[in-house]
Design an enzyme around this catalytic site. Structure first.
Site, PDB file in Angstrom:
ATOM      1  N   ASP A  20       0.860  -1.173   0.000  1.00  8.60           N
ATOM      2  CA  ASP A  20       0.000   0.000   0.000  1.00  8.60           C
ATOM      3  C   ASP A  20       0.911   1.242   0.000  1.00  8.60           C
ATOM      4  O   ASP A  20       2.118   1.149   0.221  1.00  8.60           O
ATOM      5  CB  ASP A  20      -0.958   0.012   1.195  1.00  8.60           C
ATOM      6  CG  ASP A  20      -2.172   0.903   0.887  1.00  8.60           C
ATOM      7  OD1 ASP A  20      -2.099   1.714  -0.051  1.00  8.60           O
ATOM      8  OD2 ASP A  20      -3.190   0.799   1.591  1.00  8.60           O
TER       9      ASP A  20
HETATM   10  C1  BGC Z   1      -4.862   3.370   0.057  1.00  5.68           C
HETATM   11  C2  BGC Z   1      -5.090   2.350  -1.033  1.00  5.68           C
HETATM   12  C3  BGC Z   1      -4.974   3.002  -2.368  1.00  5.68           C
HETATM   13  C4  BGC Z   1      -3.617   3.653  -2.486  1.00  5.68           C
HETATM   14  C5  BGC Z   1      -3.360   4.289  -3.828  1.00  5.68           C
HETATM   15  C6  BGC Z   1      -3.592   4.146  -0.164  1.00  5.68           C
HETATM   16  O1  BGC Z   1      -3.449   5.181   0.734  1.00  5.68           O
HETATM   17  O2  BGC Z   1      -4.837   2.728   1.304  1.00  5.68           O
HETATM   18  O3  BGC Z   1      -6.341   1.748  -0.875  1.00  5.68           O
HETATM   19  O4  BGC Z   1      -5.179   2.058  -3.377  1.00  5.68           O
HETATM   20  O5  BGC Z   1      -3.511   4.641  -1.485  1.00  5.68           O
HETATM   21  O6  BGC Z   1      -4.132   5.380  -4.039  1.00  5.68           O
END
Ligand code: BGC
Length: 750
Positions: free
Chosen positions: A282
């Site tokens: 993530d």
């Molecule tokens: C979130 C994810 C997301 C990623 C990219 C993160 O902060 O937890 O769910 O896909 O950002 O935007």
């Protein structure tokens, strides 16, 4: 006859398998040859996702172009899609090997045509329609150069304080699995290299929805039986469905952050589940392992890659540290090769090596974005997502010859109806609720609008404007509604109150909105509460004070039309809750598939009952009303004893529509396993059917029970079942069920 069929099938299938094996061989040959020409740095570069404009990426530190040119960037996950598309051209034309980029974005409920938030869609229980919405989302995203979506989110959640409950499918692993799989089919289609399909990314692996106290990114602590039986199944189902990638979660699993968790990413995912796609972290979750106390930047980068993580999203630590790690023998080159290969396979399957611009030149697809067809699907899904919680005065459906007063902060806004993560939306294609009602009433009735209350604080800046204090807004509303026949109170949360980092300590209507409702109630006019929010709210006061409550969530582009469809009976509501609605904050976490306690009885002084509140939820899982009544006849079993693994029992039930409207009903089947090797939930959803019934019509719904329904992970985490008696519950929700008893024996009948 059977033999003939078998041989015919064999004749058809064999060449298909052979062709597939051949194309797999070609793919591997291509990738092996490419990797043979790659330097170690270039291979490591394939493990790096740089966000466009993200300050943490290596691309920004040395300039994205230069990073791409040096082969340090494999994928971009930016919000600025034009920049991402330029980056693609730059990568192909300027990096040494011209390896194309993967371009990702959070297209989680549509791109230009925004569908209801996933939690809302799940309340439709309409799996084919959800699949269709994901198909459209893929087409629209692909039209703008996106070839990877960070969706579906399949995190089970039992806590409405968590803002990201909006992004998932609720609390049930069975329903959540079906929905996750449908979304993957929708995004990826039959052929990932088709220019209208995009790669899915299952997230957040794992257990992110169980963060303590509903606080985002918080600690998760869970016993293995709970993990295996309730939280892991939707991830497994999604990986089994062939999702091209997965994303780790921010939280710890068994004390180790998921992003550096070898048990999770290698032992479970690769060895037990045989997943072959690639895993991305993530955003910045590799770097965040330092704050989790896992070491310095060098150590955490090593931890992540050795745990089995393939791609680092926006920490840049793989690019910065892995070469050194290989030199110091902390990470093997084989490990890097394995991850690099997984990423390159994904690029190959996306067709990017054949044509890196296949998602970039979709001019024809662009013309279909936000088409009438796409909006119709969004409208249908939004209408089917709406849950009628209460209609005890039969105020609904409304007729069009009335004077309707729309009051409340959500009645004349657009963006606040869309829900979290809505990127490509266009407000031009939207109506406010007030506008949608004006349209349906045109020439017949009349609609007025007054704000009545702010979302929260008395004085605030909203959308760049100062608003009046609630007191003045209420005063004005009371004047505006004087002539109205009926009031529609549009209350709840704006889109920005749910989603990432949007936890609420008290997921209820804010006091100023409650105050507005109390004042409106004093007028003694019929009032319909239309609640729009990204999470199940605690609606105990509203349930006590009002006879009519519609849960409309954040419905996307067509939210206003869908609500109007339901209010006027153009669509008979059929949505059913996919989370338990608490009656009190202190009940959270609350969920239907809980275990019994040893003291469940209410007549015993030492029960597990609260002394100051009922144990019961306000609205149970699976609950939702219609403008009809559906009469459930007695379930009929074709037999009540079954033997061995291959037997089956049919259970049938007649459902009659005793109302005057066409309607859809979601018939639910739960099982109970009262005696087992571990304590089992009182009820678990195992099947459902959504049926359509004409007024007066009766339909028979058949369920075929197989032994697999009774399997669970036992104390030794073995997936098995116990012979003996089982309860089969059928009903319109998880509470109002009829129970049938069956017996299933392990041995075959003698
Ligand atoms: C979130 C994810 C997301 C990623 C990219 C993160 O902060 O937890 O769910 O896909 O950002 O935007």
């Amino acid at each position: 006859m059977k033999r003939l069929l078998f041989f015919t099938l064999l004749l058809i299938v064999t060449p298909l398998i052979a062709a597939q094996t051949e194309s797999n061989k070609q793919m591997i040959k291509f990738i092996d040859s490419l990797m043979g020409r790659m330097t170690l740095e270039e291979k490591i570069g394939q493990l790096n996702l740089g966000g466009v404009g993200n300050p943490k990426v290596v691309g920004s530190a040395i300039g994205l172009d230069e990073a791409i040119k040096n082969g340090y960037v494999s994928a971009v996950g930016g919000f600025d899609i034009n920049a991402a598309v330029d980056a693609q051209r730059f990568a192909v034309e300027n990096s040494r090997l011209g390896i194309p980029l993967i371009i990702g974005l959070d297209v989680i409920h549509g791109y230009h045509t925004i569908f209801p938030i996933p939690l809302a869609s799940s309340c439709s229980w309409n799996i084919p329609l959800i699949e269709k919405s994901a198909r459209i989302a893929a087409q629209e995203a692909a039209a703008y150069g996106i070839n990877w979506t960070f969706s579906p989110m399949v995190d089970i959640c039992r806590d409405s304080r968590w803002g990201r409950i909006a992004e998932g499918s609720g609390e049930d692993p069975y329903l959540g699995s079906l929905i996750g799989q449908a979304m993957i089919r929708g995004y990826q289609g039959e052929n990932l290299s088709d220019s209208t399909t995009i790669m899915a990314c299952v997230k957040h692996f794992a257990l992110y929805g169980a963060s303590e106290a509903g606080r985002d990114y918080n600690t998760v602590s869970m016993d293995p039986v709970t993990m295996y039986n309730y939280y892991l199944p939707p991830y497994k189902a999604a990986f089994d469905e062939g999702a091209g990638s997965g994303m780790t979660s921010f939280n710890v699993v068994n004390g180790v952050p998921a992003t550096g968790n070898k048990w999770l990413l290698t032992d479970l995912l690769r060895k037990e589940w045989h997943y072959e796609g690639f895993m991305v972290s993530d955003a910045s979750s590799v770097a965040e392992m330092a704050d989790h106390g896992m070491g310095d930047v060098q150590e955490i980068a090593e931890l992540a890659i050795n745990a089995g993580l393939d791609m680092d999203m926006s920490s840049s630590l793989f690019v910065l540290c892995l070469k050194e790690a290989v030199k110091n023998k902390k990470v093997t080159e084989a490990q890097i090769n394995e991850s690099c290969k997984r990423v390159l396979i994904a690029k190959y399957k996306l067709g990017l090596f054949q044509d890196p611009y296949r998602y970039v030149n979709n001019e024809e697809l662009k013309t279909k974005v936000l088409s009438d067809n796409n909006c119709d699907v969004a409208r249908q899904l939004a209408a089917e997502s709406i849950v009628l919680l209460k209609n005890s005065d039969n105020y609904l459906p409304l007729n069009t010859n009335q004077k309707i007063a729309v009051v409340g902060p959500l009645g004349n806004v657009k963006g606040s109806l869309l829900g979290t993560w809505s990127y490509g939306f266009s407000e031009n294609r939207m109506n406010t609720i007030y506008e949608a009602l004006q349209e349906i009433l045109a020439g017949k009735g009349e609609a007025t609008y007054s704000k009545g209350a702010n979302f929260t604080e008395d004085y605030c800046i909203y959308d760049g404007q100062y608003t009046l204090p609630t007191e003045s807004l209420i005063k004005q509303a009371l004047i505006d509604v004087k002539d109205a026949d009926i009031i529609i109170a549009t209350v709840g949360e704006p889109s920005s109150w749910s989603g990432e980092a949007r936890s609420r300590v008290n997921p209820a209507l804010p006091e100023c909105q409650k105050e507005m409702l109390r004042e409106l109630k004093k007028l003694d006019k019929p009032i319909v509460l239309a609640i729009l929010s990204g999470r199940p709210l605690i609606l105990t006061d509203e349930d006590r004070d009002f006879s009519t409550i519609v849960m409309a969530w954040h419905g996307g582009t067509m939210a206003a039309e869908a609500l109007s469809d339901v209010l006027f009976g153009v669509t008979n509501p059929s949505g059913k809750t996919t989370t338990t609605f608490p009656r009190h904050l202190g009940q959270i976490p609350i969920y239907y598939n809980s275990l019994n306690t040893g003291r469940p009885y209410s007549d015993f002084w030492a029960t597990t009952k609260y002394i100051d509140c009922s144990n019961e939820p306000l609205y149970p899982f699976g609950y939702g009303l219609s403008y009809n009544n559906y009469i459930y006849d007695k379930p009929i079993l074709n037999k009540y004893i079954a033997y061995g693994d291959n037997d089956s029992i049919k259970i049938s039930i007649d459902i009659t529509n005793s109302g005057v409207y066409l309607g859809q009903e979601i018939v639910q089947l739960y099982i109970g396993d009262p005696v087992a090797s571990i304590s089992r939930p009182i009820k678990e959803l195992k099947a459902f059917k959504k049926i359509e019934l004409l007024p007066g019509e009766t339909k028979t719904v058949d369920f075929h029970l197989k032994v697999d329904l009774f399997k669970y992970y036992n104390e030794c985490l073995k997936y098995d079942w116990d012979e003996g008696g089982f309860d089969i519950f059928i009903g319109p929700n998880s509470k109002d069920v009829q129970t049938s008893k069956i017996i299933w024996k392990k041995h075959d009948k003698i």
